[in-house]
Design a protein around this motif. Structure first.
Motif, PDB file in Angstrom:
ATOM      1  N   ARG A  50      46.028 -46.090  -2.654  1.00 18.86           N
ATOM      2  CA  ARG A  50      45.008 -46.716  -3.508  1.00 18.86           C
ATOM      3  C   ARG A  50      43.864 -45.754  -3.782  1.00 18.86           C
ATOM      4  O   ARG A  50      43.325 -45.703  -4.890  1.00 18.86           O
ATOM      5  N   CYS A  51      43.498 -44.974  -2.789  1.00 15.87           N
ATOM      6  CA  CYS A  51      42.446 -43.964  -2.983  1.00 15.87           C
ATOM      7  C   CYS A  51      42.861 -42.963  -4.048  1.00 15.87           C
ATOM      8  O   CYS A  51      42.074 -42.624  -4.930  1.00 15.87           O
ATOM      9  N   VAL A  52      44.101 -42.496  -3.970  1.00 19.04           N
ATOM     10  CA  VAL A  52      44.617 -41.531  -4.938  1.00 19.04           C
ATOM     11  C   VAL A  52      44.565 -42.111  -6.344  1.00 19.04           C
ATOM     12  O   VAL A  52      44.085 -41.467  -7.280  1.00 19.04           O
ATOM     13  N   SER A  53      45.010 -43.343  -6.505  1.00 18.35           N
ATOM     14  CA  SER A  53      45.040 -43.940  -7.839  1.00 18.35           C
ATOM     15  C   SER A  53      43.658 -44.343  -8.342  1.00 18.35           C
ATOM     16  O   SER A  53      43.448 -44.471  -9.543  1.00 18.35           O
ATOM     17  N   ASN A  54      42.686 -44.526  -7.441  1.00 20.67           N
ATOM     18  CA  ASN A  54      41.337 -44.927  -7.844  1.00 20.67           C
ATOM     19  C   ASN A  54      40.361 -43.766  -7.995  1.00 20.67           C
ATOM     20  O   ASN A  54      39.215 -43.983  -8.389  1.00 20.67           O
ATOM     21  N   CYS A  55      40.784 -42.559  -7.698  1.00 17.17           N
ATOM     22  CA  CYS A  55      39.882 -41.410  -7.823  1.00 17.17           C
ATOM     23  C   CYS A  55      39.685 -41.085  -9.306  1.00 17.17           C
ATOM     24  O   CYS A  55      40.639 -40.695  -9.987  1.00 17.17           O
ATOM     25  N   PRO A  56      38.460 -41.239  -9.824  1.00 25.07           N
ATOM     26  CA  PRO A  56      38.241 -41.014 -11.253  1.00 25.07           C
ATOM     27  C   PRO A  56      38.424 -39.553 -11.682  1.00 25.07           C
ATOM     28  O   PRO A  56      38.637 -39.282 -12.856  1.00 25.07           O
ATOM     29  N   GLU A  57      38.376 -38.643 -10.744  1.00 24.60           N
ATOM     30  CA  GLU A  57      38.522 -37.220 -11.064  1.00 24.60           C
ATOM     31  C   GLU A  57      39.913 -36.689 -10.741  1.00 24.60           C
ATOM     32  O   GLU A  57      40.168 -35.495 -10.915  1.00 24.60           O
ATOM     33  N   SER A  58      40.800 -37.552 -10.243  1.00 22.29           N
ATOM     34  CA  SER A  58      42.156 -37.133  -9.807  1.00 22.29           C
ATOM     35  C   SER A  58      42.083 -35.981  -8.824  1.00 22.29           C
ATOM     36  O   SER A  58      42.876 -35.042  -8.878  1.00 22.29           O
ATOM     37  N   ALA A  59      41.140 -36.078  -7.902  1.00 20.78           N
ATOM     38  CA  ALA A  59      40.934 -35.024  -6.905  1.00 20.78           C
ATOM     39  C   ALA A  59      41.833 -35.185  -5.686  1.00 20.78           C
ATOM     40  O   ALA A  59      41.923 -34.272  -4.868  1.00 20.78           O
ATOM     41  N   LEU A  60      42.481 -36.339  -5.554  1.00 22.61           N
ATOM     42  CA  LEU A  60      43.303 -36.612  -4.389  1.00 22.61           C
ATOM     43  C   LEU A  60      44.794 -36.576  -4.734  1.00 22.61           C
ATOM     44  O   LEU A  60      45.201 -37.050  -5.803  1.00 22.61           O
ATOM     45  N   THR A  61      45.584 -36.041  -3.812  1.00 23.83           N
ATOM     46  CA  THR A  61      47.037 -36.084  -3.940  1.00 23.83           C
ATOM     47  C   THR A  61      47.620 -36.484  -2.593  1.00 23.83           C
ATOM     48  O   THR A  61      47.037 -36.196  -1.536  1.00 23.83           O
TER      49      THR A  61
END
Length: 63
Positions: A50-61
Motif C-alpha cells: 500500500r505504501c508503494v502504491s500510495n507514494c505520490p513520487e513513486s519513490a518506493l519499490t
C-alpha cells in the motif's frame, strides 16, 4: 521481498510512515527512510505494498 526508497525521488510526503511506521521513518530533513534491514516480514507485505502504491513520487519499490 525487500523495500527500497529512492531518496532522489522522495519529497517527504511521509504517507509510508503513516501506513507502516515500523518499516519507515523520517530523517532530520523530513524525508522518508527505511528502518527495516533485510526482507519485509510476511505480516507487513500488504501494508508495504500500500505504501508503494500510495507514494505520490513513486519513490518506493518492493521486490
Amino acid at each position: 521481498m525487500e523495500v527500497r526508497l529512492d531518496t532522489e525521488k522522495c519529497q517527504g510526503h511521509l504517507r509510508c510512515m503513516d501506513i507502516a511506521p515500523d518499516i519507515f521513518d523520517c530523517d532530520d530533513l523530513g524525508y522518508g527512510v527505511v528502518v527495516l534491514s533485510g526482507p519485509v516480514p510476511a505480516e507487513a507485505v500488504e501494508r508495504v505494498s500500500r505504501c508503494v502504491s500510495n507514494c505520490p513520487e513513486s519513490a518506493l519499490t518492493l521486490r
